[in-house]
Design a protein around this motif. Structure first.
Motif, short mmCIF file in Angstrom:
data_model
loop_
_atom_site.label_atom_id
_atom_site.label_comp_id
_atom_site.label_asym_id
_atom_site.label_seq_id
_atom_site.Cartn_x
_atom_site.Cartn_y
_atom_site.Cartn_z
N ARG A 150 -6.71 -5.79 -1.61
CA ARG A 150 -5.89 -4.71 -2.15
C ARG A 150 -5.83 -3.52 -1.20
O ARG A 150 -4.75 -2.98 -0.93
CB ARG A 150 -6.43 -4.28 -3.52
CG ARG A 150 -5.60 -3.19 -4.19
CD ARG A 150 -6.11 -2.89 -5.58
NE ARG A 150 -7.51 -2.43 -5.60
CZ ARG A 150 -8.54 -3.17 -6.00
NH1 ARG A 150 -8.36 -4.40 -6.44
NH2 ARG A 150 -9.77 -2.67 -5.98
N GLU A 151 -6.98 -3.10 -0.68
CA GLU A 151 -6.99 -1.93 0.18
C GLU A 151 -6.27 -2.18 1.50
O GLU A 151 -5.53 -1.32 1.99
CB GLU A 151 -8.44 -1.50 0.44
CG GLU A 151 -9.13 -0.92 -0.79
CD GLU A 151 -10.31 -0.04 -0.45
OE1 GLU A 151 -10.38 0.44 0.71
OE2 GLU A 151 -11.15 0.17 -1.33
N ASP B 222 -2.43 -2.36 0.80
CA ASP B 222 -1.87 -1.03 0.55
C ASP B 222 -1.72 -0.25 1.85
O ASP B 222 -0.72 0.45 2.06
CB ASP B 222 -2.77 -0.26 -0.42
CG ASP B 222 -2.70 -0.78 -1.85
OD1 ASP B 222 -1.79 -1.59 -2.13
OD2 ASP B 222 -3.56 -0.39 -2.67
N HIS C 194 0.50 -10.28 0.91
CA HIS C 194 0.80 -9.34 -0.18
C HIS C 194 1.72 -8.23 0.32
O HIS C 194 2.70 -7.86 -0.34
CB HIS C 194 -0.49 -8.73 -0.74
CG HIS C 194 -1.21 -9.61 -1.71
ND1 HIS C 194 -0.88 -9.70 -3.04
CD2 HIS C 194 -2.26 -10.45 -1.54
CE1 HIS C 194 -1.69 -10.55 -3.66
NE2 HIS C 194 -2.54 -11.03 -2.76
#
Length: 230
Positions: free
Chosen positions: A164-165, A168, A195
């Motif tokens: 996720r980090e 992002d 992603h």
């Protein structure tokens, strides 16, 4: 008869990526995981580079006793420490970064290679420049950057938070630099890059995509004339 490839990883999370890359190839993968060397290098100032090279040769020698058709090294630090003269073998040794380097060198514009592990940057960039020199091409417009404070997450087994980090960060970077070619330099970052690609719509290079053909065919031995083979 299937080609057997013995794979050396510095972290178990790389296994799934290599299995994915080899899914369409007629190969059998045998995995060996040894995170200890990288930890020793990072924590023991008395452990020399010469000792590290000997340890890599020892590990590969152990793997060769199972008589694989090929070896694959997925850790860029292991690749940087590889001294093939220490190994008495005709078995091809595949380095995961070489097909990735070919893709990088085939792009003429500005590029940024992203890392999460600061310890891999120097060795990877040095190998990129050496590989380019061997192929007779120049490394132009390629820079590196580290996504800070993320690598500890993967080492702690926090894969979801890590992905996720990193994703992002890539999305934000792409939004602020739409004309900049981005690539992730580590296998652990591939899921995050995918992603980010889905969110931003921009192609993001990674070491996994060009790997399948390389696993089957091995490194090119054709002479270069200053242009990359396609």
């Amino acid at each position: 008869m299937k080609t057997t490839i013995a794979c050396l990883h510095a972290h178990h999370s790389n296994i799934a990526y290599i299995e994915q890359a080899a899914a369409s190839a007629d190969v059998e993968l045998v995995h060996y995981v040894d995170p200890g060397l990288m930890r020793r290098i990072g924590s023991d100032p008395g452990f020399s580079i010469e000792q590290a090279k000997e340890k890599v040769a020892e590990q590969l020698g152990w793997m060769l006793q199972s008589k694989p058709d090929k070896l694959l090294i997925t850790c860029t630090n292991y690749i940087a420490l590889l001294d093939e003269k220490r190994l008495d073998t005709q078995v091809p040794i595949l380095k995961i970064d070489e097909p990735f380097f070919e893709e990088i060198l085939a792009h003429n514009g500005q590029q940024l290679l992203l890392f999460t592990n600061p310890a891999t940057v120097e060795g990877t960039m040095a190998r990129l420049h050496r590989y380019a020199a061997q192929q007779g091409v120049a490394v132009g417009g390629v820079e590196s950057a580290v996504i800070a404070n993320t690598f500890d997450l993967i080492m702690q087994g926090k894969q979801a938070a890590y992905t996720r980090e990193v994703a992002d960060y890539i999305v934000r970077l792409q939004a602020n630099n739409p004309d900049l070619k981005l690539s992730v330099a580590q296998l652990s970052m591939v899921e995050a890059a995918e992603h980010a690609r889905r969110q931003s719509g921009a192609a993001i290079g990674n070491p996994l995509t060009p790997l399948t053909k390389y696993l089957v065919e091995g490194p090119s031995t054709s002479p270069r004339d200053g242009t990359m083979e396609r």
